[in-house]
Write an enzyme that holds these catalytic residues in place. Structure first.
Site, PDB file in Angstrom:
ATOM      1  N   TYR A   1      -4.672   3.818   7.700  1.00 40.38           N
ATOM      2  CA  TYR A   1      -6.032   3.260   7.667  1.00 40.38           C
ATOM      3  C   TYR A   1      -6.829   3.649   8.904  1.00 40.38           C
ATOM      4  O   TYR A   1      -6.732   4.765   9.379  1.00 40.38           O
ATOM      5  CB  TYR A   1      -5.991   1.725   7.483  1.00 40.38           C
TER       6      TYR A   1
ATOM      7  N   VAL B   1       1.026  -3.853   3.763  1.00 40.12           N
ATOM      8  CA  VAL B   1       0.900  -5.158   4.435  1.00 40.12           C
ATOM      9  C   VAL B   1       2.154  -6.020   4.368  1.00 40.12           C
ATOM     10  O   VAL B   1       2.220  -7.063   5.013  1.00 40.12           O
ATOM     11  CB  VAL B   1      -0.296  -6.013   3.923  1.00 40.12           C
TER      12      VAL B   1
ATOM     13  N   TYR C   1      -2.021  -2.822 -11.045  1.00 39.30           N
ATOM     14  CA  TYR C   1      -2.102  -2.593  -9.589  1.00 39.30           C
ATOM     15  C   TYR C   1      -1.280  -3.629  -8.808  1.00 39.30           C
ATOM     16  O   TYR C   1      -0.543  -3.279  -7.883  1.00 39.30           O
ATOM     17  CB  TYR C   1      -3.566  -2.624  -9.140  1.00 39.30           C
TER      18      TYR C   1
ATOM     19  N   SER D   1       0.799  -1.241   0.000  1.00 39.49           N
ATOM     20  CA  SER D   1       0.000   0.000   0.000  1.00 39.49           C
ATOM     21  C   SER D   1       0.824   1.280   0.000  1.00 39.49           C
ATOM     22  O   SER D   1       0.276   2.352  -0.261  1.00 39.49           O
ATOM     23  CB  SER D   1      -0.950   0.017   1.189  1.00 39.49           C
TER      24      SER D   1
ATOM     25  N   LYS E   1       0.562   3.256  -3.008  1.00 40.62           N
ATOM     26  CA  LYS E   1      -0.640   4.081  -3.255  1.00 40.62           C
ATOM     27  C   LYS E   1      -0.308   5.572  -3.234  1.00 40.62           C
ATOM     28  O   LYS E   1      -0.863   6.342  -4.009  1.00 40.62           O
ATOM     29  CB  LYS E   1      -1.723   3.776  -2.207  1.00 40.62           C
TER      30      LYS E   1
HETATM   31  O1  DON Z   1      -4.396  -4.618  -2.387  1.00 42.62           O
HETATM   32  C1  DON Z   1      -3.924  -5.191  -1.422  1.00 42.62           C
HETATM   33  O2  DON Z   1      -4.638  -5.783  -0.612  1.00 42.62           O
HETATM   34  C2  DON Z   1      -2.430  -5.146  -1.204  1.00 42.62           C
HETATM   35  N1  DON Z   1      -1.730  -5.198  -2.443  1.00 42.62           N
HETATM   36  C3  DON Z   1      -2.023  -3.903  -0.479  1.00 42.62           C
HETATM   37  C4  DON Z   1      -2.762  -3.712   0.836  1.00 42.62           C
HETATM   38  C5  DON Z   1      -1.970  -3.033   1.871  1.00 42.62           C
HETATM   39  O3  DON Z   1      -0.761  -2.947   1.831  1.00 42.62           O
HETATM   40  C6  DON Z   1      -2.714  -2.522   3.032  1.00 42.62           C
HETATM   41  N2  DON Z   1      -1.786  -2.021   4.034  1.00 42.62           N
HETATM   42  N3  DON Z   1      -1.647  -2.007   5.152  1.00 42.62           N
END
Ligand code: DON
Length: 309
Positions: A245, A263, A193, A65, A68
């Site tokens: 978040y 994550v 993505y 994330s 992003k």
């Molecule tokens: O889209 C997803 O679920 C992952 N590629 C990224 C999510 C993420 O890193 C949330 N972070 N804490």
């Protein structure tokens, strides 16, 4: 109080590591489950172009994330805020990063902000390019410029692992396509993505990128203005309001700097006009943020008086 002592950082890492056992590495993307729960590294990149670090700062991890914010900076630079905010909102959700509930309840069906998965998918779909490969190459080129490192690339295994299993993200894309928030081909958006999320670097690279935000878009190493001040400002504001978040409020109170987590266990933090921080600690708390990384930032924030509030 400046952060200029590797031994002090090392002590903070040892202290913060103690909570890693209370977290769990992400496993919903199967490739991420291979991470070592006990890893913790931190790099601090000063605006004066010097660096301090502790832990295995050469270890690479995928941005997840954190990408992003970088994709948002790229798209804002190319399209301008007016166009981007037609497709994605500017408000925190208070929901988990992969929640789809507000897509239906919030009007007019656009994702609430670019830091949640739905909003990030909409942002990725706005990257210019004739093909998905072209879109990805252009984004990677931008991230290489931010890190001043031409070798940055993505992890094919992690991207494929997410592409094959990411059904909730796919579902949100189709939902948004129904409302013309996403206009392109959904599988192509998912392709870009998942590769974007799998872009790899180490905590030193991440700290340097964070420092570009600390300097309102100017690169600490090259002196080049890579982002406009306005784009850097918008990104940092999202990092404060939504970067961690549904833990963003608590993070703002306890640590108090613009930050973004992923994550994989990465955290990018920007102490304005002072330093950028890159952290890697894959054991996560229940909200998907690095548990030891947050503990480490609490120790650092207290010692170095990092809070902007
Ligand atoms: O889209 C997803 O679920 C992952 N590629 C990224 C999510 C993420 O890193 C949330 N972070 N804490």
């Amino acid at each position: 109080m400046a952060c200029r002592d590797n031994e002090e950082l090392q002590r903070f890492v040892e202290e913060a590591k103690k909570v890693a056992k209370d977290g769990k590495v992400a496993s919903y993307i199967p490739a991420l489950a291979k991470a070592d729960q006990t890893d913790l590294s931190v790099a601090v990149y000063h605006v004066s172009n010097t660096c301090h670090s502790a832990g295995d700062v050469d270890k690479r991890f995928t941005l997840q994330s954190i990408s992003k914010v970088l994709a948002l900076a790229f798209v804002l630079s190319e399209e301008g805020p007016k166009k981007v905010f037609q497709f994605v909102g500017q408000e925190p959700t208070g929901d988990p990063f992969n929640s789809m509930i507000k897509l239906e309840t919030a009007s007019p069906n656009k994702p609430l902000n670019p830091m949640i998965n739905a909003g990030a998918l909409a942002v990725t779909s706005l990257i210019r390019g004739a093909t998905p490969q072209d879109q990805l190459n252009r984004l990677i080129g931008f991230i290489r410029e931010l890190a001043n490192d031409k070798s940055i690339t993505y992890c094919k295994e992690t991207a494929a692992s997410e592409f094959e299993t990411s059904m909730i993200n796919r579902a949100m894309c189709y939902y948004m396509k129904q409302y013309h928030i996403i206009r392109g081909n959904v599988e192509e958006v998912m392709d870009v993505y998942t590769k974007q999320c799998a872009i790899m670097m180490n905590s030193l690279d991440l700290a340097k990128i964070a420092c570009v935000f600390s300097l309102d878009g100017r690169h600490p190493e090259t002196g080049k203005q890579i982002l406009s001040k306005d784009v850097a400002r918008i990104c940092k504001t999202f990092m404060v309001t939504c970067g961690m978040y549904n833990a963003s409020g608590e993070f703002a109170i306890n640590i108090g700097i613009p930050a973004k987590s992923g994550v994989s266990g990465g955290i990018m933090g920007a102490a304005p006009y002072d330093f950028g921080i890159g952290i890697f600690g894959p054991a996560l708390d229940e909200k998907g943020n690095s548990i030891a990384g947050i503990k480490l930032l609490e120790l650092m924030s207290e010692k170095y008086e990092m809070s902007i509030f």
